[in-house]
Scaffold this active site. Sequence first.
Site, mmCIF file in Angstrom:
data_model
loop_
_atom_site.group_PDB
_atom_site.id
_atom_site.type_symbol
_atom_site.label_atom_id
_atom_site.label_comp_id
_atom_site.label_asym_id
_atom_site.label_seq_id
_atom_site.Cartn_x
_atom_site.Cartn_y
_atom_site.Cartn_z
ATOM 1 N N ASP A 1 -0.987 -0.101 -3.868
ATOM 2 C CA ASP A 1 -0.897 -1.490 -4.286
ATOM 3 C C ASP A 1 0.361 -1.712 -5.130
ATOM 4 O O ASP A 1 1.083 -2.692 -4.956
ATOM 5 C CB ASP A 1 -2.164 -1.835 -5.091
ATOM 6 C CG ASP A 1 -2.081 -3.176 -5.771
ATOM 7 O OD1 ASP A 1 -2.188 -4.188 -5.069
ATOM 8 O OD2 ASP A 1 -1.907 -3.213 -7.000
ATOM 9 N N GLU B 1 -3.557 -0.334 1.763
ATOM 10 C CA GLU B 1 -2.913 -0.006 0.488
ATOM 11 C C GLU B 1 -2.945 1.500 0.227
ATOM 12 O O GLU B 1 -1.960 2.086 -0.213
ATOM 13 C CB GLU B 1 -3.598 -0.748 -0.662
ATOM 14 C CG GLU B 1 -3.287 -2.241 -0.669
ATOM 15 C CD GLU B 1 -3.894 -2.963 -1.853
ATOM 16 O OE1 GLU B 1 -3.331 -3.985 -2.261
ATOM 17 O OE2 GLU B 1 -4.939 -2.510 -2.362
#
Lengths: 246, 246
Positions: free
Chosen positions: B68, B138
């Site tokens: 992320d 992610e």
Amino acid sequence: MRLLQRLGLQRILLNKKDQRLASSIKLMVGRKPLNISLYRLALTPAGLGKENERGHKISNERLEFLGDAVLGSVVAEYLFQKYPLRDEGFLTETRSKLVNRESLNESGIKIGLRTILQDYFLEKPFTASKSLYGDMLEALVGAVYLDRGYTFTKNFILTRILLHFDIEGMISTTMNYKSKIVEWSQRENKDIDFKILEINGNQRYKEFVIALVVNSKEVATGKGPTKKKAEQEASKNACETLQIPT
Amino acid sequence: MRLLQRLGLQRILLNKKDQRLASSIKLMVGRKPLNISLYRLALTPAGLGKENERGHKISNERLEFLGDAVLGSVVAEYLFQKYPLRDEGFLTETRSKLVNRESLNESGIKIGLRTILQDYFLEKPFTASKSLYGDMLEALVGAVYLDRGYTFTKNFILTRILLHFDIEGMISTTMNYKSKIVEWSQRENKDIDFKILEINGNQRYKEFVIALVVNSKEVATGKGPTKKKAEQEASKNACETLQIPT
């Protein structure tokens, strides 16, 4: 120009003031700038920015956006590697504790941004924002990234910024109050809850006001730039009010 | 092991299943894994994770935290370069529109994560979370970063993830409603304000409920994972209620 930069000869194109700035940057960052205009921009706070000929306001805010992201990524990896057994909740929380206005401001001053600002940029008076040096530090990270790439920037952050942060200290002290309250509530068989009372501020600077509610009664409140911080603050105040030993 | 990886010979140590996984990763990412265990971990959702011998839950959530952050940094630079004349408010807003659960989920499915999950990991039934493929994407970014470094990952994101995003579309459609309301209020000389009614959810998945207040009267509400989205939704609903042409 590019060729001169690569050869390290761009100095011959710099005026005296830029040459001194380049030397200061070298002391802060570890290498001389390849593209000094990036650093000049990074060190121009919003309040000091001028408009260019096309009416665009020139300031370090775009670089700050970029630097904030790069810093977030480097700190994420640092924590990921440093705490192999901790879960993502801990990592997220620790990062937001670590990278906040206050700590960035302090490290910004420590690595010398105040001195640089006074020496090179303060030609006219301006009102400094509370987070001036933190913002400048992020913008500087953005400039270093564009100038030298990710690996260099990572190294710069790890060796010259993070060392100003007392990581273990932050984790242990701020962990304390909230977990004290949780332990206490389990021991005493109380229901506790955190309730957001207010959210103030704009997109970038927030202030949360959060209350700790024990058995439906508000016993303490806390303020902070994140919900976590406000909860910690509320927990700390509750420990005092309820005379819970910490 | 490390040497074999460097020589590209780690294949000889992989079982058949891992060899097939390595080929699938190559199709998705562009290069074969150097360290396949990173990818195996990235593709293990929280619901499927096992505990290791020391009682630590093994799942992709830590890698998701890392990925992320790296994704945020790459997208920040991408927007910084793509929109040289836009300010940091626009950049911040566009990034949060771009990188949200929904769009990550969709690109996760598009680059093939659903297929991989079914082929390699679904040995036992489990309840998929709404954001399963976005989370996996992610985590995959995190794995690619640890395996291949920042430059490779940046390239992977730019050429294989961002191309699924309709950036111009997102900017123009979601801009529309809020600016319509603002224009309308100026034309009609009304006071408008957005008011947060509720914030639900936990640390990672939030839902904001926001009302649009016109001359102190609530005319519409909207929900969304960010304040911006909830405001857009409220603006959209208000356009309908107030019959403002869009």
